[in-house]
Scaffold this active site. Structure first.
Site, PDB file in Angstrom:
ATOM      1  N   ASP A 151       0.822  -1.210   0.000  1.00 55.62           N
ATOM      2  CA  ASP A 151       0.000   0.000   0.000  1.00 55.62           C
ATOM      3  C   ASP A 151       0.856   1.260   0.000  1.00 55.62           C
ATOM      4  O   ASP A 151       1.932   1.310   0.598  1.00 55.62           O
ATOM      5  CB  ASP A 151      -0.893  -0.014   1.253  1.00 55.62           C
ATOM      6  CG  ASP A 151      -1.813   1.183   1.320  1.00 55.62           C
ATOM      7  OD1 ASP A 151      -2.687   1.305   0.446  1.00 55.62           O
ATOM      8  OD2 ASP A 151      -1.655   2.012   2.242  1.00 55.62           O
TER       9      ASP A 151
ATOM     10  N   GLU B 287       0.953  -0.510  -5.125  1.00 58.18           N
ATOM     11  CA  GLU B 287      -0.005   0.560  -5.361  1.00 58.18           C
ATOM     12  C   GLU B 287       0.823   1.838  -5.467  1.00 58.18           C
ATOM     13  O   GLU B 287       1.183   2.451  -4.465  1.00 58.18           O
ATOM     14  CB  GLU B 287      -1.016   0.661  -4.211  1.00 58.18           C
ATOM     15  CG  GLU B 287      -2.136   1.639  -4.523  1.00 58.18           C
ATOM     16  CD  GLU B 287      -2.502   2.565  -3.376  1.00 58.18           C
ATOM     17  OE1 GLU B 287      -3.352   3.436  -3.577  1.00 58.18           O
ATOM     18  OE2 GLU B 287      -1.934   2.423  -2.293  1.00 58.18           O
TER      19      GLU B 287
END
Length: 647
Positions: free
Chosen positions: A317, A370
């Site tokens: 993330d 990401e």
């Protein structure tokens, strides 16, 4: 052995372990630190080990000593590692505990959970729990074939799920790992997804953070059950031949008093300078990637989830926030690197080492970044200067595509570049196309609400979006609820509104998603060359007058090739000609099928190529394009020749 009243000096770490830890090269720290049920001199109990180099005293506290720590003081290691350790007889599995840390920094006294705890109390309680798992895995078949099934040349359609709100029971409670093992596994299998991705399951104090503000980097959330039950759920997915990906957050952590922040009274895990250590977007703290022990902690966490829990991938993330020192900061609010630049060189080094370790030590797993900027070579090997990830989210495609789709169909003719631009860079990375939770929160509303037109057109547009996505190069990710055309923004305190499936448009949307997932697995052209220009060829990209696109998706063998034609307007094109090299074709998919709540405009039977040149090709096909629809065509196989036997 020396003894502090009720605690015995004992260590699980060798001298080599200590040196590896201090040099940042120990990636199995979970086997040495934390609480471990062991036997010492014939006595059963628990070994405790914690890193707190700036403590002058560390005690283990819990119900067993009335939370005061007297007589349960850990011993400091002699090697300068900052690790405190010791064995307490009689401490059993299930014992609740914390570390009471007496800091040498202004005499602070802190009560901290165990950074290496495998199990925590159910929030809002904050203590760690002594635990070990004796789970017997039953997924040997999956693990043996994982390298093949999880490879980059395989079909990849990911169902992104928030465990706490996928489905609730009649009382409004989240389902447990046990319940999800049956219901979620069966649903994901029925829908044809190849993988499931969980938003962070690592223990987190605030449910509303969705797991992205995590305190337990080695513990699945106790909200849904025990670590063993979490393992059993992963086992059930593997039995159903579904890969499991976990969101993992090495970018920041919260300031909760029992967590990593100010762990031993100093900035141990985070940077001391708030310009480097505090995250303004999320009011959280940034790991100090230049500290060897912190790197070892994080890489050990990654390896732990992949090895101990048999997971098949980690979606990392907020990588962009790690890469740039000035991320979300104004001038004067950040510290340049040693060369005066904005790149976080320590984070870059950490991410490279993370991926080298994961891919160097494990087979058949993937890391997915990401990463929302144009940082080069995110999914390229480190030996050619890349960051070493297996895949990267294609945020540019997502933004451009949703921007295009929200326009009234009449105006799309003036924005053809929005829908074609992604192919200019589609093969610069190994891209995953995401329609994730980020697109249906914070006032953005559901995807359906961004589609223009009346009810029929909005659903047709959404079917068109998904069909276009599944035929675009790259792997796919869809957030839960999207597959049924959810009509409200996702809310973590409520279930997906499954009653929508009582209505034909939503039932049709679900049927379309199921069909696309199965097509992706059945048609090699849709996955064999997902990350290579060899897998894609334009037929016509400039027909903005009709807001239409046509292209070829190519497999390794030409007989697997598919022709895709998209009509981004609600006008039926009764005779739409595309250039082709010849052959007889048939329609294998049409997003306007009545099964999907479409209008049923289709190309029936065999579509023969005609001797009419078009698009630089000597032959062409005369097609009927459905309104706001996508058609996929495949060449009919020639009948095998048979040889007549002589009489």
């Amino acid at each position: 052995m020396e003894q502090h009243q009720f605690i015995t000096a004992h260590s699980l770490l060798t001298d080599f372990d200590g040196e590896l830890f201090k040099s940042g090269k120990h990636f199995k720290l979970h086997e040495k630190l934390g609480s471990k049920l062991i036997e010492v001199d014939g006595k059963k109990g628990t070994q405790f080990s914690v890193w707190a180099p700036n403590a002058e005293k560390v005690q283990v506290i819990g119900d067993f000593n009335y939370w005061n720590g007297e007589g349960h003081e850990l011993y400091p290691r002699w090697d300068g590692s900052g690790i405190w350790e010791g064995f307490i007889e009689g401490i059993e599995k299930g014992t609740v505990y914390k570390y009471k840390i007496h800091s040498n920094n202004f005499g602070q006294i802190l009560e901290k959970g165990d950074p290496f705890a495998m199990y925590w109390e159910v929030p809002p309680k904050t203590a760690s729990i002594v635990w070990e798992t004796d789970y017997k895995w039953k997924d040997s078949k999956w693990m043996k074939s994982r390298k093949e099934k999880n490879g980059l040349n395989q079909p990849y359609s990911v169902y992104e799920v928030h465990l706490g709100s996928w489905k609730r029971d009649k009382d409004g409670n989240s389902l447990s790992y046990k319940q999800l093992s049956k219901e979620l596994v069966a649903y994901t299998k029925d829908m044809g997804y190849t993988h499931i991705e969980f938003m962070p399951v690592m223990e987190h104090p605030f449910f509303g953070s969705w797991g992205y503000q995590c305190t337990g980097y080695f513990a699945p959330s106790s909200r849904f059950g025990t670590p063993d039950e979490f393992m059993s759920m992963i086992d059930a997915f593997h039995k159903a031949e579904i890969g499991v990906i976990l969101d993992w957050v090495p970018s920041h952590f919260p300031s909760d008093a029992h967590g990593l922040f100010n762990f031993d009274g100093t900035h141990l895990f985070e940077h001391a300078d708030p310009r480097q250590g505090y995250h303004p977007d999320w009011s959280s703290y940034i790991f100090n990637y230049g500290r060897n022990e912190v790197r070892a902690f994080l890489i050990s966490s990654a390896m732990y989830w992949l090895e101990t829990f048999h997971t098949d991938g980690l979606r990392v993330d907020a990588v962009a926030s790690m890469l740039y020192l000035d991320y979300s900061r104004k001038e004067g609010e950040w510290v340049p690197n040693e060369h005066g630049g904005r790149e976080n060189l320590e984070a870059v080094s950490f991410l490279k080492e993370l991926n080298e370790t994961v891919y160097g030590q494990l087979e058949g797993v993937q890391t997915i970044a990401e990463e929302s900027t144009s940082w080069p070579s995110v999914s390229r090997p480190t030996y050619v200067g890349g960051l070493g990830f297996g895949m990267k989210w294609m945020m540019g495609w997502m933004n451009d595509t949703l921007e295009y789709f929200k326009k009234d169909s009449y105006y799309r003719q003036y924005h053809q570049n929005n829908i074609t631009f992604s192919l200019n860079y589609a093969f610069t990375e190994n891209f995953m196309l995401p329609l994730s939770h980020d697109e249906v929160v914070h006032g953005k509303g559901p995807l359906l609400d961004r589609m223009p037109g009346d009810e029929w057109q909005r659903f047709a547009n959404l079917r068109l979006l998904y069909a276009y996505m599944y035929t675009h190069p790259g792997t796919k990710l869809v957030f839960m609820g999207g597959e049924i055309g959810q009509t409200t923004e996702w809310q973590h305190d409520y279930s997906i509104p499954w009653d929508l499936l009582d209505h034909a448009p939503h039932k049709g949307m679900q049927a379309l998603t199921r069909k696309l997932n199965n097509l992706l697995k059945d048609e090699k052209a849709l996955y064999e060359n997902s990350f290579s220009a060899e897998g894609f060829e334009w037929i016509e990209l400039n027909d903005n007058q009709n807001s239409a696109l046509s292209y070829i998706r190519k497999g390794k063998n030409t007989e697997d090739n598919l022709v895709v034609v998209c009509n981004f307007t609600p006008v039926v094109r009764e005779s739409y000609r595309i250039g082709i090299d010849g052959g007889d074709w048939e329609e294998i998919f049409n997003s306007d099928d009545k099964e999907f709540w479409g209008s049923g405009v289709q190309n029936e039977g065999v579509i023969k190529s005609e001797d009419t040149p078009q698009h630089g090709r000597v032959k062409s096909l005369d097609l009927k394009l459905p309104p706001l629809g996508v058609v996929m065509l495949k060449q009919k196989a020639k009948p095998a020749k048979t040889t007549k036997k002589k009489k």
